[in-house]
Scaffold this active site. Sequence first.
Site, PDB file in Angstrom:
ATOM      1  N   CYS A  14      39.751  46.760  52.769  1.00  0.00           N
ATOM      2  CA  CYS A  14      38.857  45.755  53.307  1.00  0.00           C
ATOM      3  C   CYS A  14      37.284  46.022  53.166  1.00  0.00           C
ATOM      4  CB  CYS A  14      39.253  45.526  54.807  1.00  0.00           C
ATOM      5  SG  CYS A  14      40.897  45.399  55.120  1.00  0.00           S
ATOM      6  N   PHE A  30      41.193  50.619  55.190  1.00  0.00           N
ATOM      7  CA  PHE A  30      42.220  51.605  55.329  1.00  0.00           C
ATOM      8  C   PHE A  30      41.714  52.668  54.156  1.00  0.00           C
ATOM      9  CE2 PHE A  30      46.040  48.700  56.722  1.00  0.00           C
ATOM     10  CZ  PHE A  30      45.307  48.592  57.914  1.00  0.00           C
TER      11      PHE A  30
END
Length: 418
Positions: free
Chosen positions: A169, A404
């Site tokens: 992300c 992540f």
Amino acid sequence: MKSGERPQRRVVVTGLGLVTPLGIGVEHTWQALCEGQSGIGPITQFNVKDYPCQIAGEVKGFDPADYIEKKDIKKMDRFIHFAIAASQEAMDDAGLQITADNAEKVGVYIGSGMGGLPGIEQYHQVLQEKGPSRVSPFFIPMVIINLASGQVAIRFGARGPNSCAVTACATGNHCIGDAFRIIQRGEADAMLAGGAESTICPLCLAGFASAKALSRRNDDPTSASRPFDRDRDGFVVSEGAGVLLLEELESARRRGSKIYAEIAGYAMTSDAFHITAPPDEGTGAVTCMERAIQDAGVPKDTIGYVNAHATSTFADKIETRVIKEVFGEQAYDLPVSSTKSMTGHLLGAAGGIEAVFTTLAINKSLLPPTINLTNRDPECDLDYIPGKARDAHVTAAISNAFGFGGVNACLLLKRLDA
């Protein structure tokens, strides 16, 4: 500056392109965003009756034939379609013409967090049902992530640096930041940079749902993405693309380009803590924001807006702590918003669209709101611009992106005249 060193080149934003659940194009998306509209609704792309999460931020009314020759559409996965569309808008917006004289100084740096997952699903099924001979020869280039940059470069004839980041992300911010550095170093004069994603598909939905990461507010989709709210229950997966055309300042001035803002600072760090969760203190994110501010060389009290990464998960309170640690008492007077409350979470494209939003917030002196902030989490006690866009003259702003693997990426943008 030491003897023999070249002065660091300045980088500005001269073109913007968007494909989002709020609309196709910058104008439609920005208007919907500032009106506090939600782009979240029931999933229509496949049957979701067996899934605990049945909502997403789908892009509606998108026809790849508006941007790509029909014979080429099936050679690319949907995330590449979005990347081309957003890049075309950014190029048109900037009015940049790529010629034999400048082609080697124009590059592309567009990434994706997951790439062509729908195409992988599709051709795995073909392989199982029909055998290896029926797998398309275009399967590999239609799904691999760097083909977003590759196809965009081919389309425009951009023969300069061409690459992509793949950092979950934080992808969009890393792509924009890395492109910024390339121009600073003199390796290019212009770069298309951002992120693209389209993973609203069975495997993605099942995986995130199994991890209990997704909102299950299926009966009320428009209120499902609710960053900083006490009743948030997970993020909403979305699709789209955000691309910026970055240019070296003097090159842009010679062209007579309109300049939206300057990219002044960039930093990236790692938590080195956990595969999906940040540490409670947010130490990696704190360092990242501090370094971006230091890189830009701006006083903290000139920063007037933060576009938060806030995804509508437990980590929203950690980002709140991070902002307090970085800004101290100033944090309570600093406007912060999560545009994911309206767009959902575009994963690898999130940083791209949010960099566009941050650029426009500076350029238009209008800060987008956070919607669905009905019952504030007591640990989230900053000014999140609830419900309604706010007029504000902003000198500088930060766009956060965390992913992540513990990756953090921060961009600092400012007014050119600041």
